[in-house]
Design a protein around this motif. Sequence first.
Motif, PDB file in Angstrom:
ATOM      1  N   ILE A   1      -1.699  10.585  -8.146  1.00 52.66           N
ATOM      2  CA  ILE A   1      -2.930  10.625  -8.939  1.00 52.66           C
ATOM      3  C   ILE A   1      -3.283  12.065  -9.278  1.00 52.66           C
ATOM      4  O   ILE A   1      -3.385  12.913  -8.386  1.00 52.66           O
TER       5      ILE A   1
ATOM      6  N   LYS B   1       0.820  -1.200   0.000  1.00 51.60           N
ATOM      7  CA  LYS B   1       0.000   0.000   0.000  1.00 51.60           C
ATOM      8  C   LYS B   1       0.856   1.252   0.000  1.00 51.60           C
ATOM      9  O   LYS B   1       1.195   1.782   1.065  1.00 51.60           O
TER      10      LYS B   1
ATOM     11  N   LYS C   1     -11.699   8.243  -2.970  1.00 49.08           N
ATOM     12  CA  LYS C   1     -10.493   7.508  -3.348  1.00 49.08           C
ATOM     13  C   LYS C   1      -9.564   7.259  -2.166  1.00 49.08           C
ATOM     14  O   LYS C   1      -8.489   6.697  -2.331  1.00 49.08           O
TER      15      LYS C   1
ATOM     16  N   PRO D   1      -7.402   9.029  -0.240  1.00 45.23           N
ATOM     17  CA  PRO D   1      -5.976   9.367  -0.361  1.00 45.23           C
ATOM     18  C   PRO D   1      -5.345   9.587   1.013  1.00 45.23           C
ATOM     19  O   PRO D   1      -6.046   9.844   1.998  1.00 45.23           O
TER      20      PRO D   1
ATOM     21  N   TYR E   1       4.928   5.533  -3.358  1.00 38.50           N
ATOM     22  CA  TYR E   1       3.953   6.591  -3.630  1.00 38.50           C
ATOM     23  C   TYR E   1       3.097   6.239  -4.845  1.00 38.50           C
ATOM     24  O   TYR E   1       3.604   5.733  -5.842  1.00 38.50           O
ATOM     25  N   GLU E   2       1.823   6.535  -4.717  1.00 42.41           N
ATOM     26  CA  GLU E   2       0.933   6.445  -5.868  1.00 42.41           C
ATOM     27  C   GLU E   2       0.437   7.861  -6.154  1.00 42.41           C
ATOM     28  O   GLU E   2      -0.298   8.439  -5.343  1.00 42.41           O
TER      29      GLU E   2
ATOM     30  N   ARG F   1      -0.967   7.128  -1.042  1.00 41.18           N
ATOM     31  CA  ARG F   1      -1.784   7.631  -2.165  1.00 41.18           C
ATOM     32  C   ARG F   1      -1.856   9.161  -2.112  1.00 41.18           C
ATOM     33  O   ARG F   1      -2.361   9.739  -1.157  1.00 41.18           O
TER      34      ARG F   1
END
Lengths: 226, 226, 226, 226
Positions: free
Chosen positions: A65, A24, A88, A90, A62-63, A27
């Motif tokens: 978006i 994970k 979402k 985050p 890190y994701e 985000r």
Amino acid sequence: MRSFYRIFQIALIAIPLLAMRQDKPLRVIFFGDSITQAGVGPTGYITKMTEMLKIKNQSGQYELIGAGIGGNKVYDLYLRLEDDVLSKKPDVVFIYVGINDVWHKSSHGTGTDPDKYVKFYEALIKKMKAQNIRVIVCTPTVIGERNDNSNAQDGDLNYYSKLIREIATRNNVQLCDLRKYFGDYLAQNNPENKEKGVLTSDRVHLTDEGNKFLADRMMEALVKTN
Amino acid sequence: MRSFYRIFQIALIAIPLLAMRQDKPLRVIFFGDSITQAGVGPTGYITKMTEMLKIKNQSGQYELIGAGIGGNKVYDLYLRLEDDVLSKKPDVVFIYVGINDVWHKSSHGTGTDPDKYVKFYEALIKKMKAQNIRVIVCTPTVIGERNDNSNAQDGDLNYYSKLIREIATRNNVQLCDLRKYFGDYLAQNNPENKEKGVLTSDRVHLTDEGNKFLADRMMEALVKTN
Amino acid sequence: MRSFYRIFQIALIAIPLLAMRQDKPLRVIFFGDSITQAGVGPTGYITKMTEMLKIKNQSGQYELIGAGIGGNKVYDLYLRLEDDVLSKKPDVVFIYVGINDVWHKSSHGTGTDPDKYVKFYEALIKKMKAQNIRVIVCTPTVIGERNDNSNAQDGDLNYYSKLIREIATRNNVQLCDLRKYFGDYLAQNNPENKEKGVLTSDRVHLTDEGNKFLADRMMEALVKTN
Amino acid sequence: MRSFYRIFQIALIAIPLLAMRQDKPLRVIFFGDSITQAGVGPTGYITKMTEMLKIKNQSGQYELIGAGIGGNKVYDLYLRLEDDVLSKKPDVVFIYVGINDVWHKSSHGTGTDPDKYVKFYEALIKKMKAQNIRVIVCTPTVIGERNDNSNAQDGDLNYYSKLIREIATRNNVQLCDLRKYFGDYLAQNNPENKEKGVLTSDRVHLTDEGNKFLADRMMEALVKTN
């Protein structure tokens, strides 16, 4: 035997935690206008940040978006907050909005009054904090790159930037002072005092150099307290 | 004996229903801008409606609540929808907003683009309908009382009124076409083609005659399908 | 012998007069903005008027001169009145200005207040009349072709047109009521109530049909009292 | 004997010169907007300049004339140049205009585009120089007194001031850089960074302190090359 059992117990808890951590990534949502919409394009600042992470072997952490829509003002963000951000889940949200709130005053007669700007901005922060999101607020960059405060909207951009700095303090959220960074850069790197062509192609939207510069500043802000 | 039992059965159901009806007047919220804020003043249109109900001995049937704030545009209503409307569990809501969305374009550079106007307006309706509220949408009245489409904002007011009529149809909500009513009235009652002084004192805010006229139109809309 | 002498006398006066009439066509200047600047282009309205004269074998009677500059408002005409009109000693001048005076209010924040519009307009007329020029004033055509007064600037265009009609009366100059002609035409020929595509390509600038329609109306005005 | 003759010679030349100087004060016109219109009021800057001259016993040397009209922009000055300036045969003219050219963009949608501003400004100068008038051009003071370039119109005022400085150089006329003087003063004397209340009462129009400060700067400019 007992200690083995203990270790086994710890492992039972720790392994999934570590796994989770790896599975994970953090985000991060970039919530904004056309600059952020372009940010996920081939040369956009978010794309560049993703590449920076890859080089540093931190892709898994890190994701990133993009949640930018052209023409958006602060109240447009509020309208789509639930759908485009909260739903979402985050961990971090960059709010980068304000250019159109100022610019559209003169170009369309549909900018945002400063008091309303603050009201909606703080409503955004309140709802994000209620969901335990780390919020990073950004001051608006530029409408025109002249470095002597002679771009038509400089007065208003300076004022709205002050409002955001106050919002950051009052709400105890992190500040990414893009307007200051851009101003300092242009004071050094725009010797001809051009309106555009350094960090922007059209006074607002970013050149490759602009996207690179923005990606660096955003990355610094992101890793700062992490 | 059997019919008595039958009547008793009906009474068991009907009496509480009647009681409920008497105990709980229809809660009506007027959601809008400065015209509605003034509507609860001594000569305001909501005050006049309350007086009309008293004369007709219907005070117990309706509870009229003003929720107007000066300078409000459609997105301001959206921001305070929860606090000022939904939390009060109204049965009926009049939405009467649009003057500032048009007017502030030229007076402050902070009006509302038509597409955004529609977006926020329908977001309001959606949230109200989800709470089973009967929604009545009103077209904006006037900015200037000239009756030959020569007030500066007439084009825009006509356009936004068309948008509201389309919203009413598309969302299957009741329409109270104030702009049409005002236009028809001024065509008959403004022979000198004055800018103000008939229904408004200052081109926008209502005279006593204006509040009376508005109260009549609002009352007609309220009792229409009731 | 005496009558011959008389005829000779008349001839002495008449022949040069006739010659002068043939040698010196009526010089007509079209004084305006981008629509008039485009008017001398291949499909522009002035070009079409010149072609109409050719077909009617009246080329020798009129000299049509375009004096339009894009973006011009009434005060821009005043600034270049001496150079572009008076110095050319025209017999007739069409003044066709007002679109930008209204339009630039919302697009650039640089329109013209109605009282200033009238002031500069009458200053133009005064200087032209002092040079004995026949002045024909035109009301502004359209910004948007919707035929139900729902184009954003309709209110203002209707108002400025009223001002021009009053100017015509007050200064005793000929009126060419283009706004009325366009409105009547669009009421008949824009059944879908489109914003553009009938007489204009972009809500303002003329299509071939628009240029043809304008040329006809201008020609009627020109030959009217001639 | 010879020296007496010499003195007599000098007197022959000098006495008329002195007489002329005494009989014909330098006629100075202040050409501008509402600030200049108020300048001839009891506490206005022109009134203060007249008082300063009295104290210095120089009343006979200067005739100060106010020609300010509220709401005027550069093109309004051009329209009344002949009547209010040229016909009065001044020796010196201060042009002090620009606030409304910038301000009315947002307040009325009727400001002046920068290119038009320059065009009309230079047309004014050209006509004045043709009449041998000494022209002194002033940069616009302030719309808001915050000293950190965060007043909404600061960007535009800075830009129009740059244009005026370029006009001064290009046309070889004297510059009175009011915007710079006001900025320097407010940097020192507005520690709370207030919007108004130091040199202005309402962000634009001058307090007594403002009129005094302006009178001093104007006087310095007037006597500079005299």
